[in-house]
Design a protein around this motif. Structure first.
Motif, mmCIF file in Angstrom:
data_model
loop_
_atom_site.group_PDB
_atom_site.id
_atom_site.type_symbol
_atom_site.label_atom_id
_atom_site.label_comp_id
_atom_site.label_asym_id
_atom_site.label_seq_id
_atom_site.Cartn_x
_atom_site.Cartn_y
_atom_site.Cartn_z
ATOM 1 N N LEU A 347 0.824 -1.202 0.000
ATOM 2 C CA LEU A 347 0.000 0.000 0.000
ATOM 3 C C LEU A 347 0.862 1.259 0.000
ATOM 4 C CD1 LEU A 347 -2.918 0.919 0.035
ATOM 5 C CD2 LEU A 347 -2.860 0.890 2.524
ATOM 6 N N GLU A 348 1.974 1.216 0.719
ATOM 7 C CA GLU A 348 2.879 2.362 0.751
ATOM 8 C C GLU A 348 3.493 2.623 -0.622
ATOM 9 O OE1 GLU A 348 7.047 3.740 2.976
ATOM 10 O OE2 GLU A 348 6.028 1.883 3.546
ATOM 11 N N TYR A 349 3.914 1.564 -1.282
ATOM 12 C CA TYR A 349 4.497 1.719 -2.611
ATOM 13 C C TYR A 349 3.464 2.255 -3.594
ATOM 14 C CZ TYR A 349 8.342 0.754 -5.796
ATOM 15 O OH TYR A 349 9.397 0.887 -6.675
ATOM 16 N N LEU A 350 2.235 1.771 -3.469
ATOM 17 C CA LEU A 350 1.153 2.241 -4.336
ATOM 18 C C LEU A 350 0.878 3.717 -4.110
ATOM 19 C CD1 LEU A 350 -1.172 1.399 -6.331
ATOM 20 C CD2 LEU A 350 -2.587 1.066 -4.299
ATOM 21 N N ALA A 351 0.820 4.142 -2.854
ATOM 22 C CA ALA A 351 0.505 5.528 -2.528
ATOM 23 C C ALA A 351 1.577 6.492 -3.040
ATOM 24 C CB ALA A 351 0.340 5.674 -1.015
ATOM 25 N N LYS A 352 2.824 6.109 -2.943
ATOM 26 C CA LYS A 352 3.918 7.000 -3.336
ATOM 27 C C LYS A 352 4.090 7.105 -4.849
ATOM 28 C CE LYS A 352 6.624 6.530 0.896
ATOM 29 N NZ LYS A 352 7.906 6.096 1.502
ATOM 30 N N ASN A 353 3.633 6.102 -5.591
ATOM 31 C CA ASN A 353 3.826 6.113 -7.037
ATOM 32 C C ASN A 353 2.556 6.441 -7.824
ATOM 33 O OD1 ASN A 353 6.745 4.891 -7.754
ATOM 34 N ND2 ASN A 353 5.963 3.892 -5.911
ATOM 35 N N CYS A 354 1.400 6.265 -7.205
ATOM 36 C CA CYS A 354 0.122 6.556 -7.878
ATOM 37 C C CYS A 354 -0.608 7.637 -7.087
ATOM 38 C CB CYS A 354 -0.727 5.296 -8.006
ATOM 39 S SG CYS A 354 0.063 3.957 -8.921
ATOM 40 N N ALA A 355 -0.039 8.820 -7.077
ATOM 41 C CA ALA A 355 -0.565 9.904 -6.246
ATOM 42 C C ALA A 355 -1.930 10.407 -6.707
ATOM 43 C CB ALA A 355 0.431 11.060 -6.222
ATOM 44 N N LYS A 356 -2.316 10.118 -7.956
ATOM 45 C CA LYS A 356 -3.595 10.597 -8.481
ATOM 46 C C LYS A 356 -4.719 9.574 -8.311
ATOM 47 C CE LYS A 356 -1.541 13.746 -11.850
ATOM 48 N NZ LYS A 356 -1.479 14.169 -13.273
ATOM 49 N N LEU A 357 -4.487 8.585 -7.473
ATOM 50 C CA LEU A 357 -5.488 7.556 -7.233
ATOM 51 C C LEU A 357 -6.766 8.176 -6.661
ATOM 52 C CD1 LEU A 357 -5.391 4.415 -7.519
ATOM 53 C CD2 LEU A 357 -5.017 4.338 -5.047
ATOM 54 N N LYS A 358 -7.914 7.804 -7.243
ATOM 55 C CA LYS A 358 -9.201 8.351 -6.798
ATOM 56 C C LYS A 358 -10.084 7.320 -6.109
ATOM 57 C CE LYS A 358 -9.560 12.087 -10.192
ATOM 58 N NZ LYS A 358 -10.413 12.698 -11.247
ATOM 59 N N SER A 359 -9.914 6.054 -6.451
ATOM 60 C CA SER A 359 -10.766 5.013 -5.877
ATOM 61 C C SER A 359 -9.916 3.798 -5.538
ATOM 62 C CB SER A 359 -11.879 4.628 -6.856
ATOM 63 O OG SER A 359 -12.699 3.615 -6.303
ATOM 64 N N LEU A 360 -10.064 3.322 -4.301
ATOM 65 C CA LEU A 360 -9.270 2.176 -3.854
ATOM 66 C C LEU A 360 -10.141 1.262 -2.992
ATOM 67 C CD1 LEU A 360 -6.537 0.704 -3.535
ATOM 68 C CD2 LEU A 360 -6.103 2.153 -1.525
ATOM 69 N N ASP A 361 -10.120 -0.020 -3.317
ATOM 70 C CA ASP A 361 -10.838 -1.028 -2.546
ATOM 71 C C ASP A 361 -9.830 -2.064 -2.067
ATOM 72 O OD1 ASP A 361 -12.427 -2.991 -1.452
ATOM 73 O OD2 ASP A 361 -13.955 -2.895 -3.019
ATOM 74 N N ILE A 362 -9.551 -2.069 -0.771
ATOM 75 C CA ILE A 362 -8.650 -3.060 -0.179
ATOM 76 C C ILE A 362 -9.391 -3.805 0.942
ATOM 77 C CG2 ILE A 362 -6.423 -2.060 -0.783
ATOM 78 C CD1 ILE A 362 -6.481 -0.536 1.848
ATOM 79 N N GLY A 363 -10.674 -3.978 0.758
ATOM 80 C CA GLY A 363 -11.463 -4.729 1.729
ATOM 81 C C GLY A 363 -10.990 -6.166 1.834
ATOM 82 N N LYS A 364 -11.159 -6.743 3.012
ATOM 83 C CA LYS A 364 -10.763 -8.125 3.279
ATOM 84 C C LYS A 364 -9.272 -8.359 3.048
ATOM 85 C CE LYS A 364 -15.362 -9.961 2.324
ATOM 86 N NZ LYS A 364 -16.182 -10.953 1.577
ATOM 87 N N CYS A 365 -8.476 -7.329 3.328
ATOM 88 C CA CYS A 365 -7.014 -7.457 3.327
ATOM 89 C C CYS A 365 -6.561 -7.318 4.781
ATOM 90 C CB CYS A 365 -6.364 -6.388 2.450
ATOM 91 S SG CYS A 365 -6.741 -6.550 0.695
ATOM 92 N N PRO A 366 -6.499 -8.397 5.502
ATOM 93 C CA PRO A 366 -6.276 -8.318 6.959
ATOM 94 C C PRO A 366 -4.910 -7.792 7.363
ATOM 95 C CG PRO A 366 -6.176 -10.598 6.199
ATOM 96 C CD PRO A 366 -6.635 -9.783 5.034
ATOM 97 N N LEU A 367 -3.941 -7.762 6.447
ATOM 98 C CA LEU A 367 -2.590 -7.322 6.791
ATOM 99 C C LEU A 367 -2.390 -5.823 6.600
ATOM 100 C CD1 LEU A 367 -0.554 -10.287 5.244
ATOM 101 C CD2 LEU A 367 -1.371 -10.008 7.590
ATOM 102 N N VAL A 368 -3.411 -5.130 6.110
ATOM 103 C CA VAL A 368 -3.333 -3.674 5.962
ATOM 104 C C VAL A 368 -3.763 -3.032 7.277
ATOM 105 C CG1 VAL A 368 -4.286 -1.660 4.784
ATOM 106 C CG2 VAL A 368 -3.722 -3.723 3.491
ATOM 107 N N SER A 369 -2.942 -2.096 7.788
ATOM 108 C CA SER A 369 -3.214 -1.468 9.083
ATOM 109 C C SER A 369 -3.198 0.053 8.969
ATOM 110 C CB SER A 369 -2.173 -1.927 10.108
ATOM 111 O OG SER A 369 -0.887 -1.417 9.771
ATOM 112 N N ASP A 370 -3.206 0.720 10.101
ATOM 113 C CA ASP A 370 -3.189 2.188 10.128
ATOM 114 C C ASP A 370 -1.927 2.763 9.501
ATOM 115 O OD1 ASP A 370 -5.603 2.089 11.398
ATOM 116 O OD2 ASP A 370 -4.806 2.411 13.410
ATOM 117 N N THR A 371 -0.845 2.021 9.547
ATOM 118 C CA THR A 371 0.415 2.486 8.960
ATOM 119 C C THR A 371 0.266 2.680 7.455
ATOM 120 O OG1 THR A 371 1.658 1.282 10.658
ATOM 121 C CG2 THR A 371 2.865 1.978 8.682
ATOM 122 N N GLY A 372 -0.338 1.718 6.801
ATOM 123 C CA GLY A 372 -0.567 1.853 5.369
ATOM 124 C C GLY A 372 -1.552 2.961 5.056
#
Length: 444
Positions: A347-372
């Motif tokens: 998620l961090e790599y995605l955020a830093k390289n795709c800054a124009k992201l408008k819609s994101l669905d990461i539901g049911k991804c148990p390893l994603v936390s507040d840090t991401g």
């Protein structure tokens, strides 16, 4: 001189449906045999208003003539809002309405729905009427939508292919009786076809030209089909070899949806990237054999890719997300719901390289936390839609960071997440237009 007549409404709507009684939709000229709708053809109505639908004759003259005062162009505009079956019904009211209802401008689209319609017969009668001025060729028809008409067969598609060379859009979603051969005829005889929806057509395994068309054309042009939008959702029998043929013939594809094509693998995506370099939107949701290697192939689309759905592709991990993020910097929409291998690092790599992201669905991804989430909020300020459904590691702190930085957020899904009422209220205060989907009964 012989005049072709108007198809009966019974051709398009069964006469025994509840919504077509009391004279508004029933027809004295339709018949039903063993529960099937039978096509009937009627002569053009007489000049005088004798149809049962017109019961205004006994009313005052002022009320009777109100609609007749409209000029022809206004009547045509009114008719333009009617579906195909209602337009056929209007054509049987009087001679003036007959002439206006068959105005060529109203017949750029045929739209039929219903499981019991004899759609093959309906298409044959309608195209024959539309070919009255140009024998055997219907030049005005550009769109045919018969989604959900389960009685559609190859015979109906043959009619469209032979009579409608200017067809640009064909929707046959859910018509599981059609086969490859009929689809081949359509794409071969309708060179301007750009939009094709065969979702739910389980017998369709490929999109290609007929053998006769391939022989007539040169090797270069024989591979060119003008389709840009192709939806093959739920075409369960589609395999890598079929996708290879599709890619080789449909090189102009920009929108491709392969949801639940469960036999596809990374090899099929490799074929796709070889031929179709212009794809902007791609969905391989629920294709369980697609892995990080497949995402590496998808990443070759680079800045052209704007929409990607890999939902429930269980073999995708942070490695595949890094490939996409690194090369597809203009990505606007990503659906990675159910990809349990994605963590905060991806998620961090995605955020830093795709800054124009408008819609994101990461539901049911148990390893994603507040840090991401924090990294996402500090880089993707244009985020409008975010789904965190069933993300067990998300807390109210992560939501507050998102709300404090993404002011344009319009939709937030935190169903089945352990977040406090205070955090939800914080989101509501900072993101005024945000609709929050939640399962916390204390927040309203």
């Amino acid at each position: 001189m012989r005049t072709l007549s108007t198809p009966s409404p019974a051709l398009i709507c069964p006469p025994n449906l509840p919504g077509f009684q009391n004279g508004r939709g029933s027809s004295t000229s339709s018949s039903s045999i063993t529960g099937e709708t039978v096509a009937m053809v009627h002569s053009p109505p007489p000049t005088r208003l004798t149809h049962p639908l017109i019961r205004l004759a006994s009313r005052p003259q002022k009320e009777q003539a109100s609609i007749e005062r409209l000029p022809d162009h206004a009547m045509v505009h009114v008719f333009s809002f009617l579906p195909t079956n209602q337009l056929c019904r209007c054509a049987r009211v009087c001679r003036r309405w007959y002439n206006l209802a068959w105005d060529p401008r109203l017949w750029r689209t045929i739209r039929l729905t219903g499981e019991t319609i004899n759609v093959d017969r309906a298409l044959k009668v309608l195209t024959r009427r539309l070919c009255q001025d140009t024998p055997n060729v219907c030049l005005m028809l550009e769109t045919v939508s018969v989604s959900g008409c389960r009685r559609l067969t190859d015979r109906g598609l043959y009619t469209i292919a032979q009579c409608c060379p200017e067809l640009r859009r064909l929707e046959v979603s859910g018509c599981y009786n059609i086969s490859n051969e009929a689809v081949f005829d359509v794409v071969s005889l309708c060179p301007n076809l750009e939009h094709l929806d065969v979702s739910g057509c389980s017998k369709v395994t490929c999109i290609s030209l007929t053998r006769e068309a391939s022989i007539k054309l040169s090797p270069l042009h024989g591979k060119q089909i003008s389709i840009r939008y192709l939806d093959m959702t739920d075409c369960f029998v589609l395999e890598d070899e079929g996708l290879h043929t599709i890619a080789a013939h449909c090189t102009q594809l920009t929108h491709l949806y392969l949801r639940r094509c469960v036999r596809l693998t990374d090899e099929g995506l490799r074929y796709l990237m070889i031929y179709c370099a212009s794809i902007k939107e791609l969905s391989v949701s629920d294709c369980r054999f697609v892995s990080d290697f497949g995402l590496r192939e998808i990443a070759k689309l680079e800045a052209r890719l704007r929409y990607l759905s890999i939902a429930h592709c269980g073999r995708v991990t942070d490695v595949g997300i890094r490939y996409v993020a690194k090369y597809c910097g203009k990505l606007r929409y990503l659906n990675a719901r159910g990809c349990e291998g994605i963590t905060d690092h991806g998620l961090e790599y995605l955020a830093k390289n795709c800054a124009k992201l408008k819609s994101l669905d990461i539901g049911k991804c148990p390893l994603v936390s507040d840090t991401g989430l924090e990294c996402l909020a500090l880089n993707c300020f244009n985020l409008k839609r975010l789904s965190l459904k069933s993300c067990e590691s998300i807390t109210g702190q992560g939501l507050q960071i998102v709300a404090a930085n993404c002011f344009d957020l319009q939709m937030l899904n935190v169903q089945d997440c352990e977040v406090s009422v205070e955090a939800l209220r914080f989101v509501k205060r900072h993101c005024k237009r945000c609709v929050i989907e939640h399962t916390n009964p204390a927040f309203f």
